[in-house]
Design an enzyme around this catalytic site. Structure first.
Site, PDB file in Angstrom:
ATOM      1  N   SER A 248       0.863  -1.181   0.000  1.00  0.00           N
ATOM      2  CA  SER A 248       0.000   0.000   0.000  1.00  0.00           C
ATOM      3  C   SER A 248       0.900   1.231   0.000  1.00  0.00           C
ATOM      4  O   SER A 248       1.651   1.473   0.953  1.00  0.00           O
ATOM      5  CB  SER A 248      -0.881  -0.012   1.251  1.00  0.00           C
ATOM      6  OG  SER A 248      -1.518   1.230   1.359  1.00  0.00           O
TER       7      SER A 248
ATOM      8  N   HIS B 152      -1.202  -1.073  -4.238  1.00  0.00           N
ATOM      9  CA  HIS B 152      -2.486  -0.674  -3.663  1.00  0.00           C
ATOM     10  C   HIS B 152      -2.435   0.828  -3.409  1.00  0.00           C
ATOM     11  O   HIS B 152      -1.532   1.326  -2.739  1.00  0.00           O
ATOM     12  CB  HIS B 152      -2.703  -1.453  -2.359  1.00  0.00           C
ATOM     13  CG  HIS B 152      -4.008  -1.143  -1.696  1.00  0.00           C
ATOM     14  ND1 HIS B 152      -5.203  -1.630  -2.156  1.00  0.00           N
ATOM     15  CD2 HIS B 152      -4.299  -0.407  -0.607  1.00  0.00           C
ATOM     16  CE1 HIS B 152      -6.178  -1.207  -1.367  1.00  0.00           C
ATOM     17  NE2 HIS B 152      -5.660  -0.449  -0.419  1.00  0.00           N
TER      18      HIS B 152
ATOM     19  N   ASP C 257      -4.391   4.145  -2.005  1.00  0.00           N
ATOM     20  CA  ASP C 257      -5.463   4.603  -1.117  1.00  0.00           C
ATOM     21  C   ASP C 257      -5.894   6.014  -1.465  1.00  0.00           C
ATOM     22  O   ASP C 257      -5.092   6.953  -1.409  1.00  0.00           O
ATOM     23  CB  ASP C 257      -4.963   4.588   0.333  1.00  0.00           C
ATOM     24  CG  ASP C 257      -4.862   3.181   0.870  1.00  0.00           C
ATOM     25  OD1 ASP C 257      -5.815   2.409   0.685  1.00  0.00           O
ATOM     26  OD2 ASP C 257      -3.822   2.846   1.472  1.00  0.00           O
TER      27      ASP C 257
ATOM     28  N   MET D 129      -8.307   9.013  -0.330  1.00  0.00           N
ATOM     29  CA  MET D 129      -9.075   9.505   0.820  1.00  0.00           C
ATOM     30  C   MET D 129      -9.479  10.953   0.576  1.00  0.00           C
ATOM     31  O   MET D 129      -8.652  11.765   0.138  1.00  0.00           O
ATOM     32  CB  MET D 129      -8.214   9.434   2.080  1.00  0.00           C
ATOM     33  CG  MET D 129      -7.666   8.051   2.359  1.00  0.00           C
ATOM     34  SD  MET D 129      -6.585   8.082   3.791  1.00  0.00           S
ATOM     35  CE  MET D 129      -6.096   6.360   3.901  1.00  0.00           C
TER      36      MET D 129
ATOM     37  N   HIS E 276      -8.249   1.927  -4.046  1.00  0.00           N
ATOM     38  CA  HIS E 276      -9.185   1.796  -2.929  1.00  0.00           C
ATOM     39  C   HIS E 276      -9.806   3.165  -2.654  1.00  0.00           C
ATOM     40  O   HIS E 276      -9.142   4.054  -2.121  1.00  0.00           O
ATOM     41  CB  HIS E 276      -8.384   1.270  -1.725  1.00  0.00           C
ATOM     42  CG  HIS E 276      -9.154   1.151  -0.456  1.00  0.00           C
ATOM     43  ND1 HIS E 276      -8.532   0.868   0.749  1.00  0.00           N
ATOM     44  CD2 HIS E 276     -10.474   1.241  -0.187  1.00  0.00           C
ATOM     45  CE1 HIS E 276      -9.447   0.806   1.699  1.00  0.00           C
ATOM     46  NE2 HIS E 276     -10.629   1.032   1.158  1.00  0.00           N
TER      47      HIS E 276
ATOM     48  N   MET F  84     -11.788   5.550  -0.657  1.00  0.00           N
ATOM     49  CA  MET F  84     -12.374   5.894   0.642  1.00  0.00           C
ATOM     50  C   MET F  84     -12.931   7.298   0.499  1.00  0.00           C
ATOM     51  O   MET F  84     -12.408   8.270   1.056  1.00  0.00           O
ATOM     52  CB  MET F  84     -11.301   5.805   1.740  1.00  0.00           C
ATOM     53  CG  MET F  84     -10.952   4.370   2.087  1.00  0.00           C
ATOM     54  SD  MET F  84      -9.390   4.238   2.972  1.00  0.00           S
ATOM     55  CE  MET F  84      -8.255   4.215   1.597  1.00  0.00           C
TER      56      MET F  84
ATOM     57  N   MET G 261     -11.608  -4.672   5.710  1.00  0.00           N
ATOM     58  CA  MET G 261     -10.724  -3.758   6.445  1.00  0.00           C
ATOM     59  C   MET G 261     -10.406  -4.394   7.801  1.00  0.00           C
ATOM     60  O   MET G 261     -11.308  -4.848   8.508  1.00  0.00           O
ATOM     61  CB  MET G 261     -11.397  -2.399   6.669  1.00  0.00           C
ATOM     62  CG  MET G 261     -11.592  -1.551   5.419  1.00  0.00           C
ATOM     63  SD  MET G 261     -10.110  -1.279   4.422  1.00  0.00           S
ATOM     64  CE  MET G 261      -9.020  -0.435   5.582  1.00  0.00           C
TER      65      MET G 261
ATOM     66  N   ASP H  40      -6.709  -5.418   4.630  1.00  0.00           N
ATOM     67  CA  ASP H  40      -6.028  -4.132   4.571  1.00  0.00           C
ATOM     68  C   ASP H  40      -6.015  -3.494   5.955  1.00  0.00           C
ATOM     69  O   ASP H  40      -7.076  -3.232   6.527  1.00  0.00           O
ATOM     70  CB  ASP H  40      -6.803  -3.253   3.571  1.00  0.00           C
ATOM     71  CG  ASP H  40      -6.100  -1.955   3.216  1.00  0.00           C
ATOM     72  OD1 ASP H  40      -4.927  -1.798   3.585  1.00  0.00           O
ATOM     73  OD2 ASP H  40      -6.733  -1.114   2.543  1.00  0.00           O
ATOM     74  N   GLY H  41      -4.812  -3.257   6.477  1.00  0.00           N
ATOM     75  CA  GLY H  41      -4.669  -2.578   7.764  1.00  0.00           C
ATOM     76  C   GLY H  41      -3.955  -3.437   8.787  1.00  0.00           C
ATOM     77  O   GLY H  41      -4.448  -4.499   9.161  1.00  0.00           O
TER      78      GLY H  41
ATOM     79  N   GLY I 120       1.138  -1.763   4.029  1.00  0.00           N
ATOM     80  CA  GLY I 120       1.869  -0.526   3.811  1.00  0.00           C
ATOM     81  C   GLY I 120       3.105  -0.417   4.675  1.00  0.00           C
ATOM     82  O   GLY I 120       4.231  -0.707   4.243  1.00  0.00           O
TER      83      GLY I 120
HETATM   84  C1  DX5 Z   1      -6.073   2.396   5.556  1.00  0.00           C
HETATM   85  C2  DX5 Z   1      -5.613   2.043   4.154  1.00  0.00           C
HETATM   86  C3  DX5 Z   1      -4.537   1.032   4.098  1.00  0.00           C
HETATM   87  C4  DX5 Z   1      -3.256   1.458   4.757  1.00  0.00           C
HETATM   88  C5  DX5 Z   1      -2.632   0.244   5.350  1.00  0.00           C
HETATM   89  O1  DX5 Z   1      -7.196   3.209   5.477  1.00  0.00           O
HETATM   90  O2  DX5 Z   1      -6.693   1.561   3.389  1.00  0.00           O
HETATM   91  O3  DX5 Z   1      -4.286   0.581   2.775  1.00  0.00           O
HETATM   92  O4  DX5 Z   1      -2.352   2.040   3.853  1.00  0.00           O
HETATM   93  O5  DX5 Z   1      -1.545   0.661   6.065  1.00  0.00           O
HETATM   94  P1  DX5 Z   1      -0.739  -0.254   7.082  1.00  0.00           P
HETATM   95  O6  DX5 Z   1      -0.325  -1.485   6.317  1.00  0.00           O
HETATM   96  O7  DX5 Z   1       0.366   0.612   7.474  1.00  0.00           O
HETATM   97  O8  DX5 Z   1      -1.684  -0.595   8.190  1.00  0.00           O
HETATM   98 ZN    ZN Z   2      -6.372   0.551   1.354  1.00  0.00          ZN
END
Ligand code: DX5
Ligand code: ZN
Length: 225
Positions: free
Chosen positions: A9, A34, A36, A38, A67, A69, A140, A174-175, A196
C-alpha cells in the site's frame, strides 16, 4: 482457485520519491500496488487523487488496485478508471447506488471490489456477491483512514464467512498486515494481502515480500475445509 498475492500500500511510500519507491516495491516481488484514495469526508484524512494514479500508471507496468475511501465513488469511478485503475474498490458504507457503481466498473472492463469496514457485517454484501457483481471483497482490518494502525483480530471470523460463501472469489485484507498477522488472515481465507507500513519500512523489502508470501501460502493450504 484464488492465489496468494502481496500488494504494498503506497500510502506508506516515500511521497517525495514515489516513483522510485514504487519501483523498489515491484523489484522486491510485489504483485501490484495498492493506492489509497481519501477525501477528508468519508475518512478523516486526505491522500491522493486521480492525477497520481495516472502518473504512476504511465510510468509503471503493474496492476493498480485503487481503494476509494470517498463519499461518492459513483461520481469518480470513471476518472480513476481513465487514470489506469485495474481494480476499483468501493466501500459498502458509501452513500451512493452501490450496485450501479459496481456494474459501471465492470462495464468499463475493470475488476470490481466491495470493501467492508470492521464493524460492517458480511451479510450486508452477500447479495452483491450472489449477484456476481464483485471480483474481490476487501475486509478492512483497521478503521480506514490512516496507515500504521494495529490489526483488529476480531475481523478474522468474517473473512472465514466470506471464504465459505465464495470459495473462488478474491478476498483481500487491509490494515495492520505484517509478518505475524498476514498468515492469520490467510488461514482464515484471505488471499490478497495489502500491507503498507510493514513492507515499506522493512529493512529488506524483498525478504519481507518473500517471507509473507511463503508463510501465507503455507497457512492458506493448511486451512481447514
Ligand atoms: C487504511 C488504508 C490502508 C493502509 C494500510 O485506510 O486503506 O491501505 O495504507 O496501512 P498499514 O499497512 O500501514 O496498516
Ligand atoms: Zn487501502
Amino acid at each position: 482457485m484464488p492465489e496468494i498475492q502481496i500488494m504494498p500500500s503506497i500510502l506508506a511510500a516515500d511521497m517525495a520519491n514515489l516513483e522510485a519507491d514504487c519501483r523498489r516495491a515491484l523489484e522486491a516481488g510485489a504483485d501490484g500496488l495498492h493506492i489509497d484514495i481519501m477525501d477528508g469526508h468519508f475518512v478523516p484524512n486526505i491522500s491522493m487523487g486521480p492525477a497520481v494514479v495516472e502518473a504512476l500508471s504511465r510510468r509503471l507496468d503493474t496492476h493498480m488496485s485503487v481503494h476509494l475511501m470517498i463519499v461518492r465513488p459513483d461520481l469518480y469511478a470513471d476518472r480513476f478508471i481513465d487514470a489506469g485503475a485495474d481494480t476499483l474498490l468501493i466501500h459498502i458504507e458509501s452513500p451512493c447506488d452501490i450496485r450501479k457503481t459496481l456494474q459501471r466498473i465492470r462495464e468499463r472492463g475493470v475488476r470490481s471490489g466491495i470493501t467492508v469496514n470492521p464493524g460492517t457485517t458480511a451479510s450486508s454484501v452477500l447479495d452483491l456477491m450472489e449477484a456476481g457483481l464483485v471480483d474481490e471483497v476487501l475486509c478492512m482490518t483497521v478503521q480506514p483512514g490512516f496507515g500504521g494502525q494495529s490489526f483488529m483480530a476480531d475481523v478474522l471470523p468474517k473473512i472465514t464467512e466470506f471464504r465459505h460463501t465464495a470459495p473462488d472469489i478474491d478476498i483481500s485484507v487491509d490494515g495492520g498486515i505484517d509478518a505475524e498477522t498476514a498468515p492469520r488472515t490467510a488461514a482464515a481465507g484471505a488471499n490478497i494481502l495489502l500491507a503498507g507500513t510493514f513492507l515499506f519500512r522493512a529493512a529488506d523489502m524483498r525478504t519481507a515480500v518473500d517471507t509473507m508470501r511463503k508463510d501465507c501460502e503455507k497457512a492458506w493450504s493448511a486451512r481447514p475445509a
